[in-house]
Design an enzyme around this catalytic site. Structure first.
Site, PDB file in Angstrom:
ATOM      1  N   SER A 231      -5.786  -5.336  -0.990  1.00  0.00           N
ATOM      2  CA  SER A 231      -6.185  -5.976   0.261  1.00  0.00           C
ATOM      3  C   SER A 231      -7.689  -6.237   0.278  1.00  0.00           C
ATOM      4  O   SER A 231      -8.205  -6.927  -0.602  1.00  0.00           O
ATOM      5  CB  SER A 231      -5.719  -5.094   1.424  1.00  0.00           C
ATOM      6  OG  SER A 231      -5.757  -5.770   2.641  1.00  0.00           O
ATOM      7  N   ASP A 459       3.778 -11.513   2.279  1.00  0.00           N
ATOM      8  CA  ASP A 459       2.725 -10.594   2.716  1.00  0.00           C
ATOM      9  C   ASP A 459       2.176 -11.074   4.055  1.00  0.00           C
ATOM     10  O   ASP A 459       1.657 -12.182   4.158  1.00  0.00           O
ATOM     11  CB  ASP A 459       1.604 -10.562   1.674  1.00  0.00           C
ATOM     12  CG  ASP A 459       0.583  -9.460   1.936  1.00  0.00           C
ATOM     13  OD1 ASP A 459       0.270  -9.208   3.118  1.00  0.00           O
ATOM     14  OD2 ASP A 459       0.093  -8.868   0.961  1.00  0.00           O
ATOM     15  N   HIS A 486       2.979  -5.728   2.557  1.00  0.00           N
ATOM     16  CA  HIS A 486       1.565  -5.899   2.243  1.00  0.00           C
ATOM     17  C   HIS A 486       1.212  -5.059   1.035  1.00  0.00           C
ATOM     18  O   HIS A 486       1.141  -3.843   1.120  1.00  0.00           O
ATOM     19  CB  HIS A 486       0.719  -5.496   3.456  1.00  0.00           C
ATOM     20  CG  HIS A 486      -0.758  -5.652   3.223  1.00  0.00           C
ATOM     21  ND1 HIS A 486      -1.295  -6.775   2.639  1.00  0.00           N
ATOM     22  CD2 HIS A 486      -1.803  -4.823   3.510  1.00  0.00           C
ATOM     23  CE1 HIS A 486      -2.609  -6.638   2.579  1.00  0.00           C
ATOM     24  NE2 HIS A 486      -2.939  -5.469   3.088  1.00  0.00           N
TER      25      HIS A 486
END
Length: 519
Positions: A231, A459, A486
């Protein structure tokens, strides 16, 4: 990558502008010091010891007490333009390799604001005694301002956190806008006062974190960096690749941010990603006759609004009447569940319970998102998210632009639209006391070795196309995972985990166009 109800426009963050350097001992950048001025930091020896005192959450304490982990503190300049001035201390956690060691594998879980030490300890349990734990020292670090690192970002005490979560900010009138902006201005002031002042706030961005990472690489004894970033951690990785391409051995970037996107465009796309995840959840839920949103997925958004919007005027009891569920918490708890399809059953139970007048499950999901422990104490994850985003992101200081962004975000994710109209209040970053340190751009990464970028089709937080774009920007290899969650690396999907392991150990990339699916 988080999306916080505190700052509507801070749903995601962009890649910073980092000065490139061909030195192996540090980027100079922004008129900073010659690398020789940083030698005392690069040459420091880490003093390793038990990790128990490094735990900053109730859940981490038993894990950090495991003797297989050892911890240390890394000293770095608070301001790289003044390396002889005050310093910061970064918390480092390590699990030593059990076999023929290649080097260190540095891990960052994202946020910004999440603890890398906690992430490494958690990842240790997932990879067990496999090849990665045999060949690498697994290393996590708390970036400057985060977790157990000092100085630590601090904006709200626990009581102020509870008040913030109950604060609606849904009044679009001039008086409502003025009240919200007053609160946001106060938030910025508190962050500065409680975190160590403007010098701390000015130097917590990704620009400075990547310099810290290079000092950590050297202190760990690694000539080249092997890195796994999730991320927001992909921003750290790609920014490091731009600042120190000659110091990279391997980069795995999972759940990517597009470094060229504006903050506003990325915010809208992330909201669209969460709506896509909500729609996928609703379609799955509709297969069950007891689905709290009904059996017609096309009506799920309206059903969700009908369940949650009444909370604006009348919060419901939770935790046997000891707490209440607010409208912002109901939305936040839902967003938390949308990060991972395994949480969909909990979301269904939470919505069903809400329909009966009990907000306990949604509140606990919101607690998880906001970093509230069972003891009622909050970590600084979300506060660090806001502070770091305010120096990493472009700022909106025009209310008309802010209103347009919020309108576009609500249109992209109608499930989280409160229906009261656009509150065009400027967010805390508009009142930040120090300037931003980044801007969107195409990374310049000449000399970077092959990298592996992983992107998941469903995602919600970092939509798939961002991974495609980052792979192109870094001239890297793209691995696609078909799923709704995610990030996915080293989370039990053999196709993905095997590809990551082979790449990190011997540099073998998956064939172009590789698509992985859940087994």
């Amino acid at each position: 990558m988080r999306s916080t109800t505190l700052v509507a426009a801070l749903c995601s963050a962009g890649l910073l502008l980092v000065a490139c350097s061909q030195s192996t001992t540090g980027a100079t950048g922004r008129g900073g010091p010659d690398p020789t001025q940083l030698s005392r930091f690069y040459e420091q020896k880490l003093s390793w010891g038990p990790c128990a005192d490094f735990a900053t959450s109730e859940s981490d304490r038993p894990t950090f007490s495991d003797p297989k982990f050892d911890c240390a503190r890394l000293e770095v300049p608070l301001d790289y333009a003044a390396p002889d001035g005050p310093t910061a201390q970064l918390a480092i956690l390590r699990q030593r390799a059990t076999g023929q060691r290649i080097g260190s594998l540095l891990v960052n879980p994202g946020g910004p604001g999440s603890s890398g030490a906690s992430a490494a300890a958690s990842l240790s349990g997932r990879i067990g005694q496999g090849q990665l734990s045999q060949r690498f020292d697994l290393v996590g670090f708390d970036p400057r301002g985060v977790g157990a690192s000092t100085p630590t970002i601090d904006c709200l005490d626990d009581a102020e956190w509870e008040a913030e979560r109950a604060d609606l900010d849904v009044d679009p009138s001039p008086a409502g806008v003025e009240q919200t902006e007053s609160e946001n201005r106060q938030y910025a002031q508190r962050c500065a006062q409680r975190s160590g002042g403007d010098p701390v706030l000015a130097n917590v961005g990704t620009r400075d974190v990547v310099r810290d990472v290079d000092i950590l690489r050297a202190a760990l004894g690694d000539q080249k960096l092997s890195y796994l970033g999730y991320s927001y951690g992909t921003r750290i990785g790609s920014a490091y690749a731009e600042a120190f391409p000659q110091n990279v051995r391997a980069l795995v970037l999972d759940g990517a941010l597009d470094p060229t996107q504006t903050t506003a465009d990325r915010t809208v796309k992330q909201n669209a990603g969460f709506q896509q995840a909500f729609d996928a959840y609703a379609a799955d839920c509709a297969k069950r006759p007891d689905c709290p949103l009904g059996t017609d997925p096309a009506k799920a958004t309206a059903a969700f609004q009908a369940l949650t919007r009444p909370l604006i005027d009348a919060p419901v009891r939770a935790e046997n009447g000891t707490r209440t569920l607010s409208y912002p918490d109901a939305v936040t708890g839902t967003i938390q569940a949308l990060y991972l399809s395994q949480l969909w059953p909990a979301l269904s139970r939470g919505l069903s319970l809400l329909a009966s007048g009990d907000g306990t499950i949604l509140l606990r999901l919101a607690d998880l998102y906001n970093g509230r422990g069972a003891d009622g104490h909050y970590g600084n994850d979300i506060e660090a998210f806001v502070v770091i985003s305010c120096v990493d992101e472009e700022r909106i200081t025009d209310r008309a632009q802010q209103a347009d962004l919020i309108r576009r975000a609500n249109e992209a994710a109608p499930f989280r639209d409160d229906g009261r109209g656009v509150v065009a209040a400027l967010d805390p970053c508009a009142f930040w006391p120090v300037p931003p340190t980044s801007q969107p751009h195409v990374p310049q990464v000449q000399g970077l070795p092959p990298t592996l970028i992983i992107s998941t089709t469903g995602d919600p937080a970092t939509p798939y196309q961002a991974g495609v774009d980052l792979a192109k920007a870094l001239n890297g290899s793209l691995l696609t995972y078909e799923g709704t969650q995610h990030t996915v690396a080293l989370q039990g999907v053999p196709c993905v985990d095997d590809a990551v392991t082979k790449y990190l150990i011997d540099g073998t990339l998956p064939p172009p166009g590789t698509v992985c699916r859940a087994s």
